[in-house]
Scaffold this motif. Structure first.
Motif, PDB file in Angstrom:
ATOM      1  N   GLU A 209      21.076  -6.648  57.707  1.00  0.00           N
ATOM      2  CA  GLU A 209      20.755  -7.112  56.257  1.00  0.00           C
ATOM      3  C   GLU A 209      19.738  -7.836  56.304  1.00  0.00           C
ATOM      4  N   SER A 210      19.902  -9.081  57.600  1.00  0.00           N
ATOM      5  CA  SER A 210      18.773  -9.824  58.109  1.00  0.00           C
ATOM      6  C   SER A 210      17.798  -8.978  58.929  1.00  0.00           C
ATOM      7  N   ALA A 211      18.440  -8.062  59.781  1.00  0.00           N
ATOM      8  CA  ALA A 211      17.231  -7.856  60.733  1.00  0.00           C
ATOM      9  C   ALA A 211      16.741  -6.805  59.773  1.00  0.00           C
ATOM     10  N   LYS A 212      17.021  -6.562  58.533  1.00  0.00           N
ATOM     11  CA  LYS A 212      16.385  -5.478  57.395  1.00  0.00           C
ATOM     12  C   LYS A 212      15.711  -6.254  56.964  1.00  0.00           C
ATOM     13  N   GLU A 213      15.623  -7.397  56.720  1.00  0.00           N
ATOM     14  CA  GLU A 213      14.355  -8.511  56.006  1.00  0.00           C
ATOM     15  C   GLU A 213      13.241  -8.642  56.479  1.00  0.00           C
TER      16      GLU A 213
ATOM     17  N   HIS B 264      11.087 -11.131  52.774  1.00  0.00           N
ATOM     18  CA  HIS B 264      12.135 -12.107  52.799  1.00  0.00           C
ATOM     19  C   HIS B 264      12.632 -12.995  51.680  1.00  0.00           C
ATOM     20  N   ASN B 265      12.453 -12.011  50.314  1.00  0.00           N
ATOM     21  CA  ASN B 265      12.483 -12.787  48.926  1.00  0.00           C
ATOM     22  C   ASN B 265      14.134 -11.655  48.528  1.00  0.00           C
ATOM     23  N   LYS B 266      14.643 -12.071  49.349  1.00  0.00           N
ATOM     24  CA  LYS B 266      15.790 -11.750  48.778  1.00  0.00           C
ATOM     25  C   LYS B 266      16.642 -11.735  46.961  1.00  0.00           C
TER      26      LYS B 266
END
Length: 82
Positions: free
Chosen positions: A68-72, A78-80
């Protein structure tokens, strides 16, 4: 667990393992007419415990977080909002 066909012991990591004596029959490709070679082998089985499953589940959660971090990072989102 039924260990009537094997030997149960505790390995170096402190885990239960079962060692079973078995016979492996193998033949070379293209030599089907020949008698298969017989080889005595030992098979070691380490049963999966609930503690190991928990570890596996937490590892899967960590991997999912990394993905998920890589996708962001790739998408710039970055505003999950979960």
């Amino acid at each position: 667990m039924d260990t009537s066909k094997g030997t149960e012991k505790i390995n170096e990591e402190g885990e239960e393992e079962i060692i079973v004596d078995a016979t492996n029959y193998k033949s070379s490709a293209g030599h089907e007419q020949e008698e298969p070679q017989k080889e005595n082998v030992k098979i070691t089985h380490v049963p999966l415990t609930y503690e190991k499953r928990g570890t596996r589940d937490s590892m899967a959660a960590k991997v999912a977080e990394k993905i998920e971090s890589a996708k962001e990072t790739v998408t710039g989102d970055h505003n999950k909002t979960d």
